[in-house]
Design an enzyme around this catalytic site. Sequence first.
Site, PDB file in Angstrom:
ATOM      1  N   GLN A   1    -100.498   6.042  36.799  1.00 19.17           N
ATOM      2  CA  GLN A   1     -99.236   4.785  35.865  1.00 19.17           C
ATOM      3  C   GLN A   1     -99.659   3.543  37.055  1.00 19.17           C
ATOM      4  O   GLN A   1    -100.203   3.408  37.781  1.00 19.17           O
ATOM      5  CB  GLN A   1     -97.611   5.479  37.256  1.00 19.17           C
ATOM      6  CG  GLN A   1     -97.246   3.777  36.513  1.00 19.17           C
ATOM      7  CD  GLN A   1     -95.641   4.487  37.367  1.00 19.17           C
ATOM      8  OE1 GLN A   1     -95.552   3.884  38.419  1.00 19.17           O
ATOM      9  NE2 GLN A   1     -94.499   5.210  36.563  1.00 19.17           N
ATOM     10  N   GLY A   2    -100.186   2.342  35.671  1.00 18.18           N
ATOM     11  CA  GLY A   2    -101.085   1.347  35.848  1.00 18.18           C
ATOM     12  C   GLY A   2     -99.838   0.236  35.497  1.00 18.18           C
ATOM     13  O   GLY A   2     -99.707  -0.476  35.083  1.00 18.18           O
TER      14      GLY A   2
ATOM     15  N   GLU B   1     -88.447   9.158  36.049  1.00 18.44           N
ATOM     16  CA  GLU B   1     -89.081   9.654  37.705  1.00 18.44           C
ATOM     17  C   GLU B   1     -88.009   9.788  38.395  1.00 18.44           C
ATOM     18  O   GLU B   1     -87.973  10.670  39.572  1.00 18.44           O
ATOM     19  CB  GLU B   1     -89.715   8.134  38.051  1.00 18.44           C
ATOM     20  CG  GLU B   1     -90.914   8.399  39.745  1.00 18.44           C
ATOM     21  CD  GLU B   1     -91.057   7.011  39.771  1.00 18.44           C
ATOM     22  OE1 GLU B   1     -91.471   5.716  38.670  1.00 18.44           O
ATOM     23  OE2 GLU B   1     -91.805   6.839  40.879  1.00 18.44           O
TER      24      GLU B   1
HETATM   25  C1  LIG Z   1     -97.103   4.981  48.484  1.00 16.30           C
HETATM   26  C2  LIG Z   1     -97.025   3.816  47.186  1.00 16.30           C
HETATM   27  C3  LIG Z   1     -97.315   5.029  45.840  1.00 16.30           C
HETATM   28  C4  LIG Z   1     -97.383   3.724  44.598  1.00 16.30           C
HETATM   29  N1  LIG Z   1     -98.014   4.400  43.432  1.00 16.30           N
HETATM   30  C5  LIG Z   1     -98.245   3.579  42.494  1.00 16.30           C
HETATM   31  C6  LIG Z   1     -98.241   3.664  40.972  1.00 16.30           C
HETATM   32  O1  LIG Z   1     -98.899   4.941  40.745  1.00 16.30           O
HETATM   33  N2  LIG Z   1     -98.206   2.761  39.960  1.00 16.30           N
HETATM   34  C7  LIG Z   1     -97.918   1.527  40.500  1.00 16.30           C
HETATM   35  O2  LIG Z   1     -97.863   1.110  39.675  1.00 16.30           O
HETATM   36  N3  LIG Z   1     -96.966   1.063  41.612  1.00 16.30           N
HETATM   37  C8  LIG Z   1     -97.519   2.291  43.006  1.00 16.30           C
HETATM   38  N4  LIG Z   1     -96.666   1.804  44.061  1.00 16.30           N
HETATM   39  C9  LIG Z   1     -96.464   0.795  43.865  1.00 16.30           C
HETATM   40  C10 LIG Z   1     -94.763   0.885  44.369  1.00 16.30           C
HETATM   41  O3  LIG Z   1     -93.853   0.511  42.704  1.00 16.30           O
HETATM   42  C11 LIG Z   1     -93.911  -1.344  44.334  1.00 16.30           C
HETATM   43  O4  LIG Z   1     -94.690  -1.222  46.348  1.00 16.30           O
HETATM   44  C12 LIG Z   1     -92.858  -1.439  44.599  1.00 16.30           C
HETATM   45  O5  LIG Z   1     -92.596  -1.548  43.501  1.00 16.30           O
HETATM   46  C13 LIG Z   1     -93.000  -2.977  45.098  1.00 16.30           C
HETATM   47  O6  LIG Z   1     -93.496  -3.587  45.040  1.00 16.30           O
HETATM   48  P1  LIG Z   1     -94.887  -4.685  46.077  1.00 16.30           P
HETATM   49  O7  LIG Z   1     -95.173  -3.889  46.783  1.00 16.30           O
HETATM   50  O8  LIG Z   1     -94.903  -5.995  44.827  1.00 16.30           O
HETATM   51  O9  LIG Z   1     -93.580  -5.967  46.797  1.00 16.30           O
HETATM   52  P2  LIG Z   1     -92.520  -6.917  46.711  1.00 16.30           P
HETATM   53  O10 LIG Z   1     -91.717  -6.482  45.338  1.00 16.30           O
HETATM   54  O11 LIG Z   1     -93.384  -8.097  47.136  1.00 16.30           O
HETATM   55  O12 LIG Z   1     -91.576  -6.628  47.264  1.00 16.30           O
HETATM   56  C14 LIG Z   1     -91.441  -7.001  49.312  1.00 16.30           C
HETATM   57  C15 LIG Z   1     -90.178  -7.011  49.899  1.00 16.30           C
HETATM   58  O13 LIG Z   1     -89.965  -7.947  49.817  1.00 16.30           O
HETATM   59  C16 LIG Z   1     -88.361  -7.337  48.706  1.00 16.30           C
HETATM   60  N5  LIG Z   1     -87.907  -7.762  47.328  1.00 16.30           N
HETATM   61  C17 LIG Z   1     -87.897  -7.981  46.414  1.00 16.30           C
HETATM   62  N6  LIG Z   1     -87.898  -8.167  45.949  1.00 16.30           N
HETATM   63  C18 LIG Z   1     -85.829  -8.178  45.958  1.00 16.30           C
HETATM   64  C19 LIG Z   1     -85.367  -8.665  46.016  1.00 16.30           C
HETATM   65  N7  LIG Z   1     -84.810  -9.071  44.519  1.00 16.30           N
HETATM   66  N8  LIG Z   1     -83.960  -8.143  46.683  1.00 16.30           N
HETATM   67  C20 LIG Z   1     -84.115  -8.123  47.752  1.00 16.30           C
HETATM   68  N9  LIG Z   1     -85.298  -7.638  48.205  1.00 16.30           N
HETATM   69  C21 LIG Z   1     -86.447  -7.922  47.375  1.00 16.30           C
HETATM   70  C22 LIG Z   1     -88.934  -6.346  48.261  1.00 16.30           C
HETATM   71  O14 LIG Z   1     -87.845  -4.991  49.069  1.00 16.30           O
HETATM   72  C23 LIG Z   1     -89.818  -5.609  50.382  1.00 16.30           C
HETATM   73  O15 LIG Z   1     -89.659  -5.704  50.957  1.00 16.30           O
HETATM   74  C24 LIG Z   1     -97.345   2.684  44.824  1.00 16.30           C
HETATM   75  C25 LIG Z   1     -96.756   2.076  46.152  1.00 16.30           C
HETATM   76  C26 LIG Z   1     -96.562   2.876  47.411  1.00 16.30           C
HETATM   77  C27 LIG Z   1     -95.926   2.555  48.448  1.00 16.30           C
END
Ligand SMILES: Cc1cc2nc3c(=O)[nH]c(=O)nc-3n(C[C@H](O)[C@H](O)[C@H](O)COP(=O)(O)OP(=O)(O)OC[C@H]3O[C@@H](n4cnc5c(N)ncnc54)[C@H](O)[C@@H]3O)c2cc1C
Length: 386
Positions: free
Chosen positions: A125-126, A243
Amino acid sequence: MANEDVAAFRARFREWVAGALPETWRDLTRGTPEEVLLPARRAWGERLHAGGWAGAGWPPAYGGLGLTVEHQVALVEEQVRAGAPEPLNSNGVEIFGPVLIRYGSEAQKLRYLPPMLAHRELWCQGFSEPQAGSDLAGLRTRAIPDGDGWLVRGQKVWTTYAHCADHCYLLVRTDPDAPRHAGISMMILDMDQPGVSVRPLRNIAGSSEFNEVFLDDARIEAGQLVGDLGQGWELAAYALSVERGLSFAERALKVAREFERLLDMVDGLASEDPGRGAERFAERLVDAFVRTRTLHALVVEIIDRSARGEPLGSLPSVAKLHWSESHQELLRLGLDVLGQRVGDPEHQDWVRAFLFSRGETIYGGTSEIQRNVIAKGLGLPSGRAA
Ligand SMILES: Cc1cc2nc3c(=O)[nH]c(=O)nc-3n(C[C@H](O)[C@H](O)[C@H](O)COP(=O)(O)OP(=O)(O)OC[C@H]3O[C@@H](n4cnc5c(N)ncnc54)[C@H](O)[C@@H]3O)c2cc1C
């Protein structure tokens, strides 16, 4: 099969699993070393397909079984009961498969669905990018028209299994001038081509499941756009909603099995050192048991409501939040039970499972985002402007 009595169907599947699932594939966790876990997950997916048990909810025209929700639940419960691993291609089969079935062209369904189900072609998933995770609509990866198709430029991150996937269902920006959500499309990217570079990232548990994916004029053909141009946000929302379906139920129901394992661990350690017995951890064990039972009830309610076509509201967010936080707490309790034995080689899969579980409150929507969704459902203000 779909007309078969559910109890008889369940018994038939249970018997098949007993013969098809080797002992060495049972009760593997996310803490099991990946060189053992990945081949077992792939082989289990292949075996389910060869045995005629894969694609329970898919239409028969694309290799599925077209089963009722009750039959599908029986399949999930029996696999959990036997300690079977999650099939490796569940990202494809459980998430993108339903998207393609709903929004894909007939040619796409016939081309991609059968090899997906058979585990001959693996999917990733990208969606996420370095600056677009929770705020997914901020994604910047561009698809630029080129002849009949597109050239893709940008970067994805945290892409689970990109290093072994054949295809990626990718979100790209096709119209930078349109409002954020309207300028996004979903496309199928072939991973094995010159413009795609995959760089593994090492996670805290020491394995390399997820990756950075660099896209430098990667080619996407006209027939690889899914749905319409600019419809990507709708497709992504549908992908995220499925999902939380039966693959989530499998993960959630597995927590009960891990609780049983924790009780065994407590018993085992108490026989060596009475000070580490159930008495010392009784209160937390009771809490963990209550959480496990509540999780089960939540999953059953979601399945039940889905079967009756009733709206789920914020229930999936409640379940995701409850599962991820309860699972982390259960694994943490195991570490406390182990105490100084935490370094013993035989307990390393528990330790790695605990470390891996740190990501469970992040992927599929972070706990903060789930709380925002629940708050919105209750008419409360959310934590931060979304
Ligand atoms: C094990 C694992 C597997 C994954 N696999 C995939 C995959 O296959 N494909 C893919 O596309 N992605 C994948 N991901 C990515 C995952 O979807 C993202 O990490 C997730 O959506 C959070 O985005 P971010 O890491 O950019 O954090 P950010 O969005 O930058 O968040 C940082 C912090 O700020 C908080 N925050 C952000 N916005 C708000 C808000 N509006 N209100 C309150 N708090 C907020 C968050 O909760 C978090 O604590 C994976 C992640 C993990 C850990």
